[in-house]
Design a protein around this motif. Structure first.
Motif, PDB file in Angstrom:
ATOM      1  N   GLY A  89       0.813  -1.205   0.000  1.00  0.00           N
ATOM      2  CA  GLY A  89       0.000   0.000   0.000  1.00  0.00           C
ATOM      3  C   GLY A  89       0.849   1.258   0.000  1.00  0.00           C
ATOM      4  N   PHE A  90       1.902   1.261   0.835  1.00  0.00           N
ATOM      5  CA  PHE A  90       2.788   2.413   0.895  1.00  0.00           C
ATOM      6  C   PHE A  90       3.461   2.644  -0.446  1.00  0.00           C
ATOM      7  N   ALA A  97       4.025   5.829  -5.167  1.00  0.00           N
ATOM      8  CA  ALA A  97       4.146   5.936  -6.619  1.00  0.00           C
ATOM      9  C   ALA A  97       3.077   6.868  -7.178  1.00  0.00           C
ATOM     10  N   LEU A  98       1.864   6.768  -6.642  1.00  0.00           N
ATOM     11  CA  LEU A  98       0.781   7.632  -7.121  1.00  0.00           C
ATOM     12  C   LEU A  98       1.105   9.097  -6.836  1.00  0.00           C
ATOM     13  N   GLY A  99       1.537   9.360  -5.591  1.00  0.00           N
ATOM     14  CA  GLY A  99       1.852  10.735  -5.239  1.00  0.00           C
ATOM     15  C   GLY A  99       3.005  11.285  -6.053  1.00  0.00           C
ATOM     16  N   GLY A 100       4.072  10.467  -6.193  1.00  0.00           N
ATOM     17  CA  GLY A 100       5.199  10.919  -6.988  1.00  0.00           C
ATOM     18  C   GLY A 100       4.817  11.131  -8.439  1.00  0.00           C
ATOM     19  N   GLY A 101       3.966  10.255  -8.965  1.00  0.00           N
ATOM     20  CA  GLY A 101       3.525  10.400 -10.347  1.00  0.00           C
ATOM     21  C   GLY A 101       2.761  11.688 -10.570  1.00  0.00           C
ATOM     22  N   ILE A 102       1.864  11.999  -9.629  1.00  0.00           N
ATOM     23  CA  ILE A 102       1.098  13.248  -9.766  1.00  0.00           C
ATOM     24  C   ILE A 102       2.042  14.441  -9.725  1.00  0.00           C
TER      25      ILE A 102
END
Lengths: 325, 100
Positions: free
Chosen positions: A94-95, A100-105
């Protein structure tokens, strides 16, 4: 890639690691310690984002007060959580996904050359002279969005009522008996530190006008001082759930209510202070708010866990058990 | 110029002491020796870092505040060390009394 960015990346990774450990460590006490360290890491993150008001509040509430509440309630929990290895693997996945989602955004916004958000900072500083204070954050908290601050104090009050309702009929007032050498040391420490804490709280309250500070920060520091005084046994054994508690707990909410009623009747807009007197009105609300917030948070600490069994006063064993090992 | 080099030297020394304290925390075998490493090395490290920052301060008041922060951290650290140590000693003693 300058030193600041390296520090930020390291800090972000450190905070994520602390959060992961606090969720997956099987021992409750270790998890609480990780959570306290996580709170301090968050305070550092807020400081890096140049938000000193939030950093002070996060360090005091998130790390300090929450840590004390969690430690106090930890001895009412079972000894060890059941060690679920698959659970920690799920948290790790989950982390990684969330990171990855946050960094991608973040990186996609850089790549797409999105314009920097304007924000409301310019609007807040434009009306600063008529707001009664010189610090934009305090102006937002106690003038532009005073309604939100009022509701935050109401939330604290509701939480205390729920705690008292769950606890049941009240037991004798809790105070640590001063008999063992370790507890006498605590008393000496309280006698030395509590005056300093009261001074710092008063300064934070006053400094809110022109610097980071204000009612919440001052209230939390004062609550910490009261907790320290109660641990050192230097608080007088008043019953905090009697009339004194009722007055202190309700004072903040009632002050805002009175100001809201008065301004609704005379200026036809709720919480719209007259611009020339706004400073004194804000000071009045902040002083009453600080006392109320300090008492409410201290009452959280006092009443969050019911005593071992009603009718038994706290013995020395329970006193040493509830102090952090 | 001299203040900047002083900041650098004191800062590096402070970081060195903190690293030493962290190594002690991780590698020492016993609770009491770990407490010893934490309080002595970390307090000295904090003092050196506070001195390094005081060299960069704008006024004497800011430097005095940094010194006050160091003193308060000393008090808090010492108290915690004493409380943890005395609790651990009491628990050890009661464990030894229960064992036979």
């Amino acid at each position: 890639m300058n030193a600041g960015m390296i520090l930020d990346v390291l800090l972000a990774g450190f905070i994520a690691w602390l959060a992961f450990k606090s969720l997956t460590v099987p021992d409750f006490f270790r998890a609480i310690i990780f959570f306290i360290a996580f709170g301090l890491g968050m305070a550092l993150a807020w400081a890096r984002l140049v938000a000193p008001d939030v950093a002070i509040a996060e360090a005091a509430i998130g790390a300090g007060l929450l840590g004390v509440l969690l430690i106090k309630s930890s001895h009412a929990l079972p000894e060890k959580a059941s060690p679920k290895v698959s659970l920690s693997r799920r948290w790790l996945i989950g982390f990684i996904l969330f990171g990855a989602l946050g960094g991608g955004i973040h990186f996609s916004s850089l790549v797409l050359n999105a314009p920097a958000a304007e924000g409301l900072g310019a609007l807040a500083t434009k009306h600063l002279e008529s707001s009664g204070v010189e610090h934009p954050v305090t102006a937002v908290l106690l003038n532009y969005r005073a309604y939100d601050t009022w509701l935050e104090i109401a939330v604290l009050m509701l939480a205390l009522w729920v705690i008292l309702a769950i606890r049941g009929p009240s037991a004798p007032a809790e105070s640590t008996p001063v008999t063992k050498p370790g507890i006498q040391f605590r008393t000496a420490l309280s006698r030395g530190l509590v005056p300093i804490i009261i001074l710092v709280s008063g300064y934070l309250l006053w400094a809110g006008k022109f610097a980071p500070g204000g009612a919440f920060q001052a209230g939390v520091v004062l609550a910490a001082g009261m907790i320290l005084a109660s641990l050192g046994g230097i608080l007088p054994p008043t019953r905090w759930d009697g009339r004194l508690g009722l007055i202190l707990g309700l004072a903040g909410f009632m002050a805002f209510l009175l100001v809201a009623i008065f301004t609704s009747l005379t200026r036809f807009t709720m919480l719209n202070y007259p611009p020339t007197q706004a400073g004194s009105w804000i000071l009045f609300l902040e002083v009453v708010g600080t006392l109320s917030i300090a008492f409410l948070l201290f009452a959280f600490y006092l009443y969050v866990v019911a005593p071992p069994s009603s009718g038994q006063t706290r013995t020395d064993d329970s006193a040493t058990q509830s102090s952090p090992p | 110029m001299i203040l900047d080099t002083l900041t650098l030297v004191l800062g590096v020394a402070g970081v060195f002491f903190y690293t030493a304290g962290t190594f002690g925390l991780l590698r020492f075998p016993d609770l009491f020796s770990r407490l010893h490493a934490l309080t002595k090395a970390d307090n000295l490290g904090l003092g050196l870092i506070a001195a390094a920052l005081a060299c960069q301060a704008d006024s004497l008041a800011v430097a005095a505040k940094l010194g006050l922060i160091w003193v308060l951290a000393l008090v808090a650290g010492t108290t915690n060390c004493y409380l943890i140590g005395s609790y651990a000693r009491r628990k050890n003693r009661s464990n030894q009394e229960e064992a036979p």
